[in-house]
Design a protein around this motif. Structure first.
Motif, PDB file in Angstrom:
ATOM      1  N   UNK A   1       0.741  -1.225   0.252  1.00 31.31           N
ATOM      2  CA  UNK A   1      -0.103  -0.150   0.101  1.00 31.31           C
ATOM      3  C   UNK A   1       0.797   1.465  -0.095  1.00 31.31           C
TER       4      UNK A   1
ATOM      5  N   UNK B   1       3.940   1.606  -1.421  1.00 31.26           N
ATOM      6  CA  UNK B   1       4.733   1.789  -2.512  1.00 31.26           C
ATOM      7  C   UNK B   1       3.954   1.953  -3.631  1.00 31.26           C
ATOM      8  N   UNK B   2       2.605   1.342  -3.580  1.00 29.79           N
ATOM      9  CA  UNK B   2       1.709   1.400  -4.892  1.00 29.79           C
ATOM     10  C   UNK B   2       1.689   2.755  -5.818  1.00 29.79           C
ATOM     11  N   UNK B   3       1.768   3.902  -4.853  1.00 30.67           N
ATOM     12  CA  UNK B   3       2.025   5.266  -5.692  1.00 30.67           C
ATOM     13  C   UNK B   3       3.374   5.273  -6.477  1.00 30.67           C
ATOM     14  N   UNK B   4       4.325   4.464  -6.095  1.00 34.49           N
ATOM     15  CA  UNK B   4       5.195   4.781  -6.868  1.00 34.49           C
ATOM     16  C   UNK B   4       5.463   4.181  -8.040  1.00 34.49           C
ATOM     17  N   UNK B   5       4.401   3.447  -8.466  1.00 28.08           N
ATOM     18  CA  UNK B   5       4.117   3.126  -9.737  1.00 28.08           C
ATOM     19  C   UNK B   5       3.478   4.127 -10.614  1.00 28.08           C
TER      20      UNK B   5
ATOM     21  N   UNK C   1       1.036   5.908 -13.116  1.00 30.13           N
ATOM     22  CA  UNK C   1      -0.137   5.662 -13.491  1.00 30.13           C
ATOM     23  C   UNK C   1      -0.359   5.001 -14.966  1.00 30.13           C
ATOM     24  N   UNK C   2       0.600   5.261 -15.731  1.00 36.51           N
ATOM     25  CA  UNK C   2       0.642   4.741 -17.242  1.00 36.51           C
ATOM     26  C   UNK C   2       0.965   3.130 -17.216  1.00 36.51           C
TER      27      UNK C   2
ATOM     28  N   UNK D   1       0.185  -4.864 -10.932  1.00 28.14           N
ATOM     29  CA  UNK D   1      -0.426  -5.824  -9.845  1.00 28.14           C
ATOM     30  C   UNK D   1       0.895  -6.777  -9.714  1.00 28.14           C
TER      31      UNK D   1
ATOM     32  N   UNK E   1       9.955   9.458 -13.990  1.00 28.46           N
ATOM     33  CA  UNK E   1       9.567  10.891 -13.464  1.00 28.46           C
ATOM     34  C   UNK E   1       8.406  10.702 -12.354  1.00 28.46           C
ATOM     35  N   UNK E   2       7.481   9.668 -12.421  1.00 24.82           N
ATOM     36  CA  UNK E   2       6.669   9.306 -11.080  1.00 24.82           C
ATOM     37  C   UNK E   2       7.143   8.855  -9.835  1.00 24.82           C
TER      38      UNK E   2
ATOM     39  N   UNK F   1       8.412   9.462  -6.670  1.00 24.33           N
ATOM     40  CA  UNK F   1       8.585  10.639  -5.399  1.00 24.33           C
ATOM     41  C   UNK F   1       9.331  10.210  -4.352  1.00 24.33           C
TER      42      UNK F   1
END
Lengths: 286, 128
Positions: free
Chosen positions: A165, A167-171, A173-174, A181, A228-229, A231
């Motif tokens: 949960x 690290x999921x936002x380190x992937x 969106x594209x 998954x 670039x994504x 953070x």
């Protein structure tokens, strides 16, 4: 009906680490220049499976990756049940050099991601002559932390769920769902305290702002590629790190995050193939 | 636009199932507008958008309206694509008792990303 077998082969290396016997699981595919891949914190070699099945890479590179003890198929050292795992710069550096020496790899390329990228800076600063080239993915000399690692291992929060949960936002969106998954599944499997123990190295024992000045890219070329994504290791972190190392080659990868090789293999290929081509060409010249 | 949130959550069986052990009051603040949300076993059973009349909450997620608008773009820009990207940069604040949030991370992340689906959420309407 013939079986559809991938070219990846797995074996176990028996060696010692920090004076203790360990069984290191590693996978490999291909032939040519050794390319040792270092997984991210809290993860394992499966992140690199796409590189190992890409003939454009394996035709020229012997791609290898080992599971650090405590995850994947590498068990923790005997006695682990009464200790708290904490990776350090010394122990991480030792196991990488031990692996390369044990397999008699001739001036390997080492490519690591995240903490694996961070350690390439120490390898460059302290042991650059041992390597043909170093590639840091999502790597910087220092990063600003963004959560308390105490969340990662406590009885009232599911460890795998909270690791994934976080690290999921380190992937990016594209990134395609299948790869996203699978990347998260690798974190959902995290053993108790393993991600946290890796992050001890990442947070508390690897501020390399003191040694990037020692890196000589004439001895060992250094490539830094960051999505670039990401953070966690930001574009600014990598750019700053690269700017302090004469000759370091920095690439910012569009539409990618912190796990480029596993979250979007097709997109990552666009960025890593030119780097590997350059390394292979330099070897042919030399 | 967040008045569509309860229906969006409650019509997703997988999301409700994921939150089946979760009962909590939390606050989602968009600019000056507080949204007090009650979750009961994974379903949103109450949403109040009236400025937060001294209601208790376990935790709050707060950011400026412009930040949420960027976060809710269908393909958000780097730095605006994840709640932790926002908190790291200081664009959002996550405060209070974070245990229910951290122990249901995927549930909350999927919930607060729902407004990216423009078929469910209009950019008009109350609450921002």
């Amino acid at each position: 009906m013939s079986a559809q077998l991938e070219p990846i082969v797995g074996r176990y290396l028996r060696t010692t680490w920090q004076g203790r016997p360990v069984r290191l699981y590693f996978e490999e595919a291909g032939g040519g220049i050794p390319l040792v891949c270092l997984h991210t914190a809290g993860c394992d070699t499966s992140q690199f499976r796409h590189l190992m099945t890409d003939p454009a890479i394996t035709d020229r590179f012997r791609v290898l990756a080992f599971d650090l003890p405590w995850r994947g198929k590498s068990p923790p050292p005997v006695g682990w049940q009464d200790e708290e795992y904490a990776l350090t710069t010394d122990s991480y550096t030792e196991i990488i050099r031990t692996f390369c020496a044990a397999l008699e790899l001739d001036k390997p390329v080492v490519m690591g991601c995240s903490m694996g990228g961070r350690i390439t800076l120490n390898l460059a600063a302290r042991h650059g002559a041992e390597f043909r080239a170093l590639i840091g993915l999502e790597a910087a000399d220092h990063q600003t932390p963004w959560y308390d690692t105490e969340w990662l291992n406590r009885p009232d929060v599911h460890g795998g769920e909270v690791c994934a949960g976080l690290i999921s936002g380190l992937v990016a969106p594209q990134s395609p769902d299948e790869a996203r998954w699978e990347t998260l599944w690798q974190y959902l499997q995290s053993g108790p305290g393993v991600f946290k123990g890796d992050l001890h190295f990442y947070r508390a024992d690897s501020d390399y702002r003191d040694r990037t000045g020692l890196i000589d890219t004439a001895v060992c070329p250094l490539y830094l590629l960051t999505g670039e994504y990401d953070f966690s290791c930001t574009v600014e972190d990598t750019t700053r790190t690269g700017a302090a190392i004469p000759g370091a080659k920095v690439t910012i990868m569009r539409e990618l995050g912190h796990f480029p090789m596993s979250e979007n293999p097709a997109k990552f290929r666009e960025y890593i193939l030119p780097v590997l081509n350059e390394i292979a060409a330099a070897g042919a010249d030399g | 636009m967040l008045d569509a949130l309860p229906a969006a959550v409650n019509s997703r069986p997988q999301l409700v199932h994921r939150g089946r052990f979760l009962t909590v009051d939390f606050r989602l603040t968009v600019g000056a507008v507080a949204h007090d949300i009650h979750i009961h076993q994974g379903r949103i059973t109450d949403l109040r958008i009236d400025g937060g009349l001294l209601r208790p909450w376990r935790f709050q997620i707060a950011a400026a309206r412009e930040v949420w608008e960027r976060f809710w773009e269908p393909m958000p820009a780097p730095g605006y694509h994840d709640i932790f990207a926002l908190t790291k940069s200081g664009h959002a604040v996550l405060e209070g008792d974070l245990l229910p949030f951290m122990s249901n991370l995927r549930y909350f992340k999927e919930m607060i990303a729902l407004p990216r689906d423009t078929t469910l959420f209009s950019k008009e309407g109350s609450g921002g």
